[in-house]
Enzyme design. Sequence first.
Site, PDB file in Angstrom:
ATOM      1  CE1 TYR A 199       5.661  15.897   6.433  1.00 31.53           C
ATOM      2  CE2 TYR A 199       7.196  15.992   8.269  1.00 31.53           C
ATOM      3  CZ  TYR A 199       5.965  15.633   7.739  1.00 31.53           C
ATOM      4  OH  TYR A 199       5.054  15.016   8.535  1.00 31.53           O
ATOM      5  CD  GLU A 201       2.503  18.457   4.927  1.00 30.86           C
ATOM      6  OE1 GLU A 201       2.374  19.697   4.917  1.00 30.86           O
ATOM      7  OE2 GLU A 201       2.210  17.744   5.887  1.00 30.86           O
ATOM      8  CG  ASP A 345      -7.634  -2.753  -6.269  1.00 31.26           C
ATOM      9  OD1 ASP A 345      -6.438  -2.930  -6.621  1.00 31.26           O
ATOM     10  OD2 ASP A 345      -7.999  -2.751  -5.079  1.00 31.26           O
ATOM     11  CB  THR A 371      -0.206  -2.870  -4.191  1.00 33.93           C
ATOM     12  OG1 THR A 371      -0.269  -4.047  -5.000  1.00 33.93           O
ATOM     13  CG2 THR A 371      -1.386  -2.833  -3.254  1.00 33.93           C
ATOM     14  CE  LYS A 374      -1.264  -6.825  -2.710  1.00 33.16           C
ATOM     15  NZ  LYS A 374      -2.709  -6.623  -2.534  1.00 33.16           N
ATOM     16  NE  ARG A 380       5.121  -4.903   2.171  1.00 35.31           N
ATOM     17  CZ  ARG A 380       4.150  -5.747   1.813  1.00 35.31           C
ATOM     18  NH1 ARG A 380       2.894  -5.491   2.081  1.00 35.31           N
ATOM     19  NH2 ARG A 380       4.443  -6.861   1.186  1.00 35.31           N
TER      20      ARG A 380
HETATM   21  C1  LIG Z   1      -3.486  -6.095  -1.698  1.00 35.82           C
HETATM   22  C2  LIG Z   1      -4.651  -5.399  -2.223  1.00 35.82           C
HETATM   23  C3  LIG Z   1      -4.964  -4.080  -1.860  1.00 35.82           C
HETATM   24  C4  LIG Z   1      -4.361  -3.299  -0.747  1.00 35.82           C
HETATM   25  O1  LIG Z   1      -3.123  -3.358  -0.430  1.00 35.82           O
HETATM   26  P1  LIG Z   1      -2.472  -2.729   0.887  1.00 35.82           P
HETATM   27  O2  LIG Z   1      -1.249  -2.115   0.324  1.00 35.82           O
HETATM   28  O3  LIG Z   1      -2.220  -3.894   1.766  1.00 35.82           O
HETATM   29  O4  LIG Z   1      -3.395  -1.728   1.481  1.00 35.82           O
HETATM   30  C5  LIG Z   1      -6.016  -3.465  -2.499  1.00 35.82           C
HETATM   31  N1  LIG Z   1      -6.719  -4.102  -3.424  1.00 35.82           N
HETATM   32  C6  LIG Z   1      -6.463  -5.370  -3.779  1.00 35.82           C
HETATM   33  C7  LIG Z   1      -7.319  -6.020  -4.819  1.00 35.82           C
HETATM   34  C8  LIG Z   1      -5.445  -6.071  -3.177  1.00 35.82           C
HETATM   35  O5  LIG Z   1      -5.230  -7.341  -3.508  1.00 35.82           O
END
Ligand SMILES: *Cc1c(COP(=O)(O)O)cnc(C)c1O
Length: 559
Positions: A199, A201, A345, A371, A374, A380
């Site tokens: 933990y 925090e 993003d 993220t 990807k 993840r």
């Molecule tokens: C995949 C994605 C997210 C969010 O991803 P999670 O980890 O599934 O919450 C946010 N913004 C964009 C543009 C994405 O393609």
Amino acid sequence: MRIAIASDHGGFELKGHLARALGADHAVSDFGPSDRASCDFPDYAVPVAQAVASGAADFGILICRTGLGMSMAANRFQNVRAALCATTEAATLTRQHNGANVLCLGADAVSGDYAVEIAKTFLATPVDNDARHVRRRWKLERAERLSDCSGLMRDDPEVFAAIEAQTKQEDAEINLIASENTSSRACREAAGSVLMNKYAEGYPGKRWYSGCLPVDAAEELARTRACQLFGAEHANVQPHCGSAANMAVYFATIKPGDTIMSMALDQGGHLSHGSPVNFSGKIYNIVPYTVDPKTERLDYDALERQALEVKPKILLTGASAYPRAIDFKRIREICDKVGCIMMVDMAHIAGLVAGGAHESPVPYADFVTTTTHKTLGGPRGGMVLCKEKWAKALDSAVFPGMQGGPLENIIAAKAVVFREWMSEAKKGYAQQVVKNCQVMCKTVQDRGYRIVSGGTDNHLFLVDVKASKGITGKEAAAALDAAGIIVNKNTIPFDTESPFKTSGIRVGTASATTRGMKEPEMIKIGTWIADVLDDIANVEVQARVKREAAALVAHFPVP
Ligand SMILES: *Cc1c(COP(=O)(O)O)cnc(C)c1O
């Protein structure tokens, strides 16, 4: 060669003999013991195995009376192939066929001089890269991957079965899901590590719990590497996912009811950019923008006009299904004119940004969210990068604002991946992802399929299957699935089908590129996609493609 040598008390004499004999031609490090007092063989086998596994030594030599305990101990380490040899023939074959890198000897079974001969043969024999041996060694790696979960196999066979099925699926199919990739072994090791027990925090150096020094080190590495990799002033690596990263920025900067301008979901935007069913759409006033209906690309002049009129607090760019490069400099100009926060993003393109295959938003944006799983290919999870002036607000928005204890095991895996991206090889990878995508896209396009916006600049493209063949994205994805090719149905701009059926499919090349596929494979896969979609009810075509696809992927091992 750098050779790490060790024994137990039973192999002590032979160790000394070998170390002297090999020391003339090689850099031999003696890992002990230093006298023949009774000792425990794993205490000596493990450091040698670690030296070989980490690359600190090229070869290991381990000796006990039978050589068996030493073999067992060393073979528990990934990248280690320990072989017990009693003859020079065995030493030759295990080098050639198995790529053995640790020689185990039984002091009771071989004389001192013959042991030297075996060791010299072992060290001098190159690994045979004939296809059948490569294939067999790869199968050994895959068995090793399952052996990662050998405890689970015994304690929870049902969960083990799911992991085994995923392993087999990754081996046998071509994964073209644009939001997925294949993580490295090192990344998975960190993600499955004991750091999950802690933990923590708070933030490194300022925790609410004792005993945080190890996780502090891991999180500090992740933060520092993230800033270095992306040239950012501040990084928060704690968000559990991409949606949480976006939530953190909203919470750090604006109030409920404030206005965010973002790309509409059906245009390629993300749920967490203001969909009515998502927290973002419920808490904030969302004004969506679209692509240009003709070019299907962002129209920056139209975006500027709309932003000046709407006066959002945040202008959010970045998408889940936009195949074109985004002009971040132009977006910055718009944000400056409006006087709003620039938020990007980059969840999908983070790997391309890290590898220099897409312009970086970091110099321009107030906040960049992403993220890590990807194109970046990590665990993840999510992350936020920002300018120093926002650091405090961001950190308190994440904790205590919205999350409790961070997932330090996942944070460690993020650190691993950031380090991987600092290598030259990864730059080549990012360029290859884009090249592969363009080649596959053109192959499909040349077969008469309409591609949204006419092509791609990044790791994904969208096929308008409705306009091309009168079928829905749902039908197209199902037919490809039956043929061993995994894509997802996806809305296209101004889609007339429901989000459940859609007019398009989204195709991405990050995962296939991680497996080492290049342009020739992309042409094959593009051709198979067109073959299947030309006649989606034809199960024979699907069966043929599935066979051919399985034969192709067998040459491209999953890491
Ligand atoms: C995949 C994605 C997210 C969010 O991803 P999670 O980890 O599934 O919450 C946010 N913004 C964009 C543009 C994405 O393609």
